[in-house]
Design a protein around this motif. Structure first.
Motif, PDB file in Angstrom:
ATOM      1  N   SER A   1       5.229  15.000 -36.206  1.00 49.17           N
ATOM      2  CA  SER A   1       4.287  13.885 -36.310  1.00 49.17           C
ATOM      3  C   SER A   1       4.670  12.723 -35.412  1.00 49.17           C
ATOM      4  N   SER A   2       5.951  12.604 -35.081  1.00 48.11           N
ATOM      5  CA  SER A   2       6.395  11.479 -34.258  1.00 48.11           C
ATOM      6  C   SER A   2       6.362  11.788 -32.773  1.00 48.11           C
ATOM      7  N   ASP A   3       6.010  13.041 -32.427  1.00 48.28           N
ATOM      8  CA  ASP A   3       6.036  13.427 -31.018  1.00 48.28           C
ATOM      9  C   ASP A   3       4.804  12.967 -30.248  1.00 48.28           C
ATOM     10  N   VAL A   4       3.726  12.667 -30.959  1.00 52.11           N
ATOM     11  CA  VAL A   4       2.473  12.320 -30.286  1.00 52.11           C
ATOM     12  C   VAL A   4       2.616  11.031 -29.489  1.00 52.11           C
ATOM     13  N   LEU A   5       3.070   9.982 -30.157  1.00 52.15           N
ATOM     14  CA  LEU A   5       3.167   8.674 -29.520  1.00 52.15           C
ATOM     15  C   LEU A   5       4.551   8.484 -28.905  1.00 52.15           C
ATOM     16  N   SER A   6       4.896   9.364 -28.001  1.00 57.61           N
ATOM     17  CA  SER A   6       6.199   9.271 -27.340  1.00 57.61           C
ATOM     18  C   SER A   6       6.013   9.389 -25.836  1.00 57.61           C
ATOM     19  N   LEU A   7       6.923   8.786 -25.100  1.00 56.07           N
ATOM     20  CA  LEU A   7       6.851   8.840 -23.649  1.00 56.07           C
ATOM     21  C   LEU A   7       7.109  10.253 -23.131  1.00 56.07           C
ATOM     22  N   LEU A   8       7.884  11.032 -23.862  1.00 56.98           N
ATOM     23  CA  LEU A   8       8.136  12.408 -23.447  1.00 56.98           C
ATOM     24  C   LEU A   8       6.850  13.233 -23.524  1.00 56.98           C
ATOM     25  N   TRP A   9       6.054  13.008 -24.587  1.00 54.62           N
ATOM     26  CA  TRP A   9       4.774  13.718 -24.675  1.00 54.62           C
ATOM     27  C   TRP A   9       3.849  13.254 -23.559  1.00 54.62           C
ATOM     28  N   MET A  10       3.865  11.954 -23.276  1.00 55.42           N
ATOM     29  CA  MET A  10       3.043  11.430 -22.194  1.00 55.42           C
ATOM     30  C   MET A  10       3.428  12.073 -20.859  1.00 55.42           C
ATOM     31  N   ARG A  11       4.728  12.215 -20.637  1.00 58.42           N
ATOM     32  CA  ARG A  11       5.187  12.860 -19.395  1.00 58.42           C
ATOM     33  C   ARG A  11       4.653  14.285 -19.297  1.00 58.42           C
ATOM     34  N   ASP A  12       4.787  15.041 -20.381  1.00 56.55           N
ATOM     35  CA  ASP A  12       4.305  16.427 -20.379  1.00 56.55           C
ATOM     36  C   ASP A  12       2.791  16.491 -20.207  1.00 56.55           C
ATOM     37  N   ALA A  13       2.078  15.537 -20.827  1.00 55.30           N
ATOM     38  CA  ALA A  13       0.613  15.530 -20.740  1.00 55.30           C
ATOM     39  C   ALA A  13       0.149  15.260 -19.310  1.00 55.30           C
ATOM     40  N   ILE A  14       0.803  14.309 -18.635  1.00 59.05           N
ATOM     41  CA  ILE A  14       0.425  13.988 -17.262  1.00 59.05           C
ATOM     42  C   ILE A  14       0.788  15.147 -16.331  1.00 59.05           C
ATOM     43  N   GLU A  15       1.921  15.780 -16.603  1.00 57.53           N
ATOM     44  CA  GLU A  15       2.317  16.941 -15.804  1.00 57.53           C
ATOM     45  C   GLU A  15       1.285  18.064 -15.938  1.00 57.53           C
ATOM     46  N   SER A  16       0.776  18.248 -17.148  1.00 57.70           N
ATOM     47  CA  SER A  16      -0.237  19.289 -17.357  1.00 57.70           C
ATOM     48  C   SER A  16      -1.513  18.962 -16.585  1.00 57.70           C
ATOM     49  N   LEU A  17      -1.865  17.678 -16.498  1.00 58.47           N
ATOM     50  CA  LEU A  17      -3.032  17.281 -15.704  1.00 58.47           C
ATOM     51  C   LEU A  17      -2.825  17.608 -14.229  1.00 58.47           C
ATOM     52  N   SER A  18      -1.630  17.346 -13.743  1.00 56.10           N
ATOM     53  CA  SER A  18      -1.332  17.650 -12.343  1.00 56.10           C
ATOM     54  C   SER A  18      -1.508  19.139 -12.075  1.00 56.10           C
ATOM     55  N   GLU A  19      -1.053  19.958 -13.011  1.00 62.90           N
ATOM     56  CA  GLU A  19      -1.173  21.402 -12.845  1.00 62.90           C
ATOM     57  C   GLU A  19      -2.639  21.848 -12.865  1.00 62.90           C
ATOM     58  N   THR A  20      -3.426  21.265 -13.764  1.00 63.81           N
ATOM     59  CA  THR A  20      -4.846  21.644 -13.847  1.00 63.81           C
ATOM     60  C   THR A  20      -5.599  21.238 -12.583  1.00 63.81           C
TER      61      THR A  20
ATOM     62  N   MET B   1     -14.465  23.006 -13.367  1.00 60.38           N
ATOM     63  CA  MET B   1     -14.383  21.549 -13.271  1.00 60.38           C
ATOM     64  C   MET B   1     -14.666  20.891 -14.619  1.00 60.38           C
ATOM     65  N   TYR B   2     -15.535  21.491 -15.413  1.00 64.47           N
ATOM     66  CA  TYR B   2     -15.808  20.953 -16.745  1.00 64.47           C
ATOM     67  C   TYR B   2     -14.539  21.009 -17.595  1.00 64.47           C
ATOM     68  N   GLY B   3     -13.838  22.128 -17.554  1.00 68.38           N
ATOM     69  CA  GLY B   3     -12.587  22.233 -18.296  1.00 68.38           C
ATOM     70  C   GLY B   3     -11.562  21.219 -17.836  1.00 68.38           C
ATOM     71  N   ALA B   4     -11.468  21.016 -16.522  1.00 74.19           N
ATOM     72  CA  ALA B   4     -10.524  20.036 -15.985  1.00 74.19           C
ATOM     73  C   ALA B   4     -10.892  18.622 -16.420  1.00 74.19           C
ATOM     74  N   ARG B   5     -12.188  18.333 -16.465  1.00 74.90           N
ATOM     75  CA  ARG B   5     -12.622  16.985 -16.869  1.00 74.90           C
ATOM     76  C   ARG B   5     -12.361  16.735 -18.349  1.00 74.90           C
ATOM     77  N   VAL B   6     -12.578  17.747 -19.186  1.00 79.45           N
ATOM     78  CA  VAL B   6     -12.276  17.604 -20.617  1.00 79.45           C
ATOM     79  C   VAL B   6     -10.784  17.348 -20.813  1.00 79.45           C
ATOM     80  N   HIS B   7      -9.972  18.139 -20.146  1.00 81.02           N
ATOM     81  CA  HIS B   7      -8.516  17.985 -20.223  1.00 81.02           C
ATOM     82  C   HIS B   7      -8.108  16.578 -19.781  1.00 81.02           C
ATOM     83  N   THR B   8      -8.678  16.131 -18.672  1.00 77.76           N
ATOM     84  CA  THR B   8      -8.316  14.835 -18.099  1.00 77.76           C
ATOM     85  C   THR B   8      -8.734  13.678 -19.012  1.00 77.76           C
ATOM     86  N   ILE B   9      -9.970  13.709 -19.478  1.00 77.68           N
ATOM     87  CA  ILE B   9     -10.470  12.620 -20.329  1.00 77.68           C
ATOM     88  C   ILE B   9      -9.676  12.536 -21.624  1.00 77.68           C
ATOM     89  N   PHE B  10      -9.396  13.691 -22.214  1.00 79.86           N
ATOM     90  CA  PHE B  10      -8.631  13.686 -23.465  1.00 79.86           C
ATOM     91  C   PHE B  10      -7.257  13.044 -23.272  1.00 79.86           C
TER      92      PHE B  10
END
Length: 347
Positions: free
Chosen positions: A55-74, A202-211
């Motif tokens: 529950s504490s992993d959501v609002l963490s900088l480590l999760w943010m790092r992984d989330a942005i990395e996933s956007l780069s990959e998409t 592109m729709y999938g990429a946009r959903v991923h990005t906006i989320f």
């Protein structure tokens, strides 16, 4: 041996899926089936990896790092898909181009705004360093002087004010993200297999990005203004993974609000707790005029905790900032490549 099915049989196990995606008898060649299937399966796996364990992993900088990395990959996958589809630039529908160029421009603005916000948080490290310097000096003496207390209290309150203030650029990113959310839809494409594959990808990429961007904005702003539930059609291979991720993340963030707790990054919350502890202790020293030797052990413990929490915050901010910089470059390079192709096509 009969070869009548050559080139088609490997796709039988997922052809029914694409009949749902492409109704009315529209068919794709095995090559395009494979490209879209690969993209959607990869996106699904990427979304599953982003689902936080605790529950504490959501609002963490480590999760943010992984989330942005996933956007780069998409977004890298989208660039590769365009290459694999061998799209001549004159086959790009004007509407696709407008959507791509407009969305990419907004993403660049969002990257800059987020980077500015993280830089502002990182600048707060200077307040911590000053407090640590003053208190470290005070703990070596016999008492906490009144001047020391004033200096520490001012720096800690300056940190609290600094962390809660945002730049106009970051505030404007709210409007930009709202525009991306309202423009999220499926572009209709007629009589183009390549166009349909690219549109769905592109729709999938946009959903991923906006989320990801809306969650990051919520974490950096402490507000749930942008926390919306994106409704995604069930026909995609990544829909289930996305819904699971969205429910987990937004549910955790929303759990803060019934108790009137602000949304705060885990690493920032750790620093804030140290700040509150030190303020509470020096207030007692100030009120009762106690000698530092009576509270030295507790004060030193708080000083050590603040030092560790502050360093951890600065280190993880660097990790996120680096990922944001990489994502910015990927979006920028994709946009530049398309504009370059457009210019060459005109020539």
């Amino acid at each position: 041996m009969s070869r009548s099915h050559e080139g088609y049989w490997p796709f039988g196990h997922f052809s029914s899926t694409f009949k749902m995606i492409f109704p009315n008898g529209f068919s794709l060649s095995p090559k395009y089936y494979s490209l879209l299937h690969s993209f959607e399966v990869t996106l699904s796996g990427r979304l599953k990896k982003l689902k936080p364990q605790g529950s504490s992993d959501v609002l963490s900088l480590l999760w943010m790092r992984d989330a942005i990395e996933s956007l780069s990959e998409t977004h890298t996958d989208i660039k590769s898909l365009i290459t694999d589809l061998q799209f001549p630039i004159n086959n790009w529908d004007n509407k696709w181009m407008d959507i791509y160029l407009d969305s990419s421009a907004k993403l660049l603005d969002i990257c800059i705004a987020f980077s500015a916000k993280m830089s502002r948080i990182d600048q707060g490290h200077l307040f911590h360093k000053y407090v640590l310097h003053v208190l470290d000096f005070s703990c070596d003496s016999t008492s906490v002087s009144e001047q020391n207390i004033k200096q520490v209290r001012k720096s800690l309150y300056d940190w609290m004010q600094h962390i809660n203030n945002s730049s106009p650029r970051f505030n404007n990113s709210l409007v930009v993200l709202q525009e991306l959310i309202t423009s999220l839809d499926m572009t209709k494409v007629k009589n183009s297999s390549k166009g349909k594959v690219l549109t769905y990808a592109m729709y999938g990429a946009r959903v991923h990005t906006i989320f990801v961007c809306t969650v990051l904005w919520s974490a950096l702003s402490g507000s749930q203004t942008l926390l919306v539930d994106l409704a995604v059609p069930e026909k995609f291979l990544w829909t289930e993974a996305f819904n699971d991720l969205q429910n987990k993340v937004t549910g955790q963030i929303r759990s803060y609000f019934p108790y009137e707790r602000p949304v705060v990054l885990k690493e920032v919350a750790a620093v804030d707790q140290c700040v509150e502890n030190i303020l509470s202790l020096i207030s007692k020293v100030d009120e009762n005029k106690r000698e530092c030797c009576k509270t030295a052990e507790t004060l030193q413990c708080h000083v050590l905790n603040l030092s560790e929490s502050s360093k951890n915050l600065a280190h993880r901010l660097d990790l996120v900032s680096n990922q944001m910089g990489n994502f910015f470059q990927i979006v920028l390079s994709g946009r530049d490549a398309l504009l370059c192709n457009l210019q060459n096509s005109d020539i």
